[in-house]
Design a protein around this motif. Structure first.
Motif, PDB file in Angstrom:
ATOM      1  N   THR A 103      -1.994  68.283  29.474  1.00  0.00           N
ATOM      2  CA  THR A 103      -0.712  67.624  29.216  1.00  0.00           C
ATOM      3  C   THR A 103      -0.690  66.205  29.790  1.00  0.00           C
ATOM      4  O   THR A 103      -0.190  65.274  29.145  1.00  0.00           O
ATOM      5  N   ASN A 153      -2.851  63.798  27.648  1.00  0.00           N
ATOM      6  CA  ASN A 153      -2.163  63.421  26.420  1.00  0.00           C
ATOM      7  C   ASN A 153      -1.115  62.347  26.673  1.00  0.00           C
ATOM      8  O   ASN A 153      -1.008  61.369  25.925  1.00  0.00           O
ATOM      9  N   GLU A 154      -0.343  62.513  27.735  1.00  0.00           N
ATOM     10  CA  GLU A 154       0.700  61.541  28.069  1.00  0.00           C
ATOM     11  C   GLU A 154       0.092  60.187  28.460  1.00  0.00           C
ATOM     12  O   GLU A 154       0.592  59.136  28.060  1.00  0.00           O
ATOM     13  N   ALA A 162       0.695  56.683  26.423  1.00  0.00           N
ATOM     14  CA  ALA A 162       1.257  55.484  27.052  1.00  0.00           C
ATOM     15  C   ALA A 162       0.318  54.300  26.896  1.00  0.00           C
ATOM     16  O   ALA A 162       0.749  53.168  26.639  1.00  0.00           O
ATOM     17  N   SER A 202       4.164  57.672  20.893  1.00  0.00           N
ATOM     18  CA  SER A 202       4.776  58.912  21.367  1.00  0.00           C
ATOM     19  C   SER A 202       3.686  59.968  21.527  1.00  0.00           C
ATOM     20  O   SER A 202       2.771  60.042  20.705  1.00  0.00           O
ATOM     21  N   PRO A 203       3.760  60.801  22.561  1.00  0.00           N
ATOM     22  CA  PRO A 203       2.709  61.799  22.794  1.00  0.00           C
ATOM     23  C   PRO A 203       2.591  62.794  21.637  1.00  0.00           C
ATOM     24  O   PRO A 203       3.598  63.189  21.039  1.00  0.00           O
ATOM     25  N   THR A 207       4.600  69.846  28.213  1.00  0.00           N
ATOM     26  CA  THR A 207       4.492  68.460  28.661  1.00  0.00           C
ATOM     27  C   THR A 207       4.379  68.490  30.185  1.00  0.00           C
ATOM     28  O   THR A 207       4.616  69.528  30.815  1.00  0.00           O
TER      29      THR A 207
END
Length: 287
Positions: A154, A157-158, A162, A167-168, A235
């Motif tokens: 998670t 991915n974030e 960024a 957007s993730p 997330t």
């Protein structure tokens, strides 16, 4: 998409397969032409052995019947997992514990980065293996590493979202203990009851696969009902609560499926006698 977190890439893996020129190279190759011609010749022929003409492995009620029922297949699957796919923490390649540029997680990172860079609509999900699969993972002493792998996924991915200013991508977790993955396994050698969602602990049927696709693409079919507890978008913000909920659901499953849990513990004790690497935890130990 599947990321193999337990073992390094197979011998045939080559980064060149992901180059921009790879498609035209394959299109123009003699081997591709020959394989395509052989495929055309086989159109209309009955499937050979366990494979369809499209290259799909045949998993159906006939397959279950020939193997004396689902529980026989589950036991074989659990034994195989305990022997190789869920080694104890002392074994190599366990959940990518030493990240390097060639590690499975870094290959996954590269794929995610490319998807962000090229505006690819990527849907990530963790497989809905049967609850017994997660029990084999726990009995191997890997539960905490399994949780940490989800956390890292998670965050990765974030971070890459960024970095790309996007957007993730959604990550859906179908693992754990839900109304689909806790489907009852018939008694040993019972061929009169064929499971709806599973062939064995790790292989699910098209019925379960369709539910996964329904969740991933927010599709509502009049032919089936998507259970509310099947698939959770994870997330960094909700991962800890999600992992805690799975732990609670696992305790409930162990209370209500004591025979399955005991069966897996017995297989683990048997496997411990022949396992290729040394255990750092006792086989069959409940976590």
């Amino acid at each position: 998409m599947v990321a193999n977190a337990l073992f390094p890439p197979p011998p045939g893996f080559t980064p060149e397969n992901f180059s921009a020129l790879r498609r035209p190279q394959l299109f123009m190759s003699i081997s591709t032409l020959g394989d395509s011609f052989q495929t055309l010749l086989r159109i209309g022929e009955p499937p050979r052995g366990r494979w369809t003409n499209e290259g799909h492995y045949i998993f159906n009620s006939d397959f279950v019947f020939k193997h004396n029922g689902n529980r026989q297949l589950f036991n074989a699957s659990d034994r195989f997992s305990l022997l190789g796919y869920t080694p104890s923490p002392s074994c190599a390649f366990v959940f990518d514990s030493e990240p390097t540029s060639q590690s499975p997680m870094e290959h996954l990172r590269a794929l995610i980065m490319r998807a962000y860079r090229e505006d690819i609509d990527l849907r990530l999900f963790i497989s809905p293996a049967h609850a017994r699969q997660w029990e084999t993972l726990a009995v191997s002493g890997l539960w905490s590493k399994w949780e940490e792998w989800k956390r890292r996924l998670t965050v990765m991915n974030e971070v890459e979202a960024a970095r790309a200013g996007k957007s993730p991508f959604p990550i859906w977790d179908f693992s754990g203990y839900n109304s689909i993955s806790t489907e009852a396994v018939p008694a040993l050698n019972d061929v009169n009851i064929i499971m709806r969602y599973y062939i064995d602990s790790s292989h699910y049927t098209a019925a379960a696969g369709n539910l996964v696709l329904d969740r991933l693409f927010d599709y509502h079919s009049p032919e089936r009902t998507l259970p509310a507890d099947f698939g959770v978008r994870i997330t960094p913000a909700n991962i800890e609560a999600h992992l805690a909920r799975i732990r609670d659901e696992r305790e409930r499953y162990r209370r209500t499926h004591a025979a399955d849990v005991a069966e897996i513990a017995g297989i683990a004790q048997e496997v411990a006698k022949t396992k290729y690497c040394k255990h750092s935890a006792k086989a069959g130990e409940a976590l």
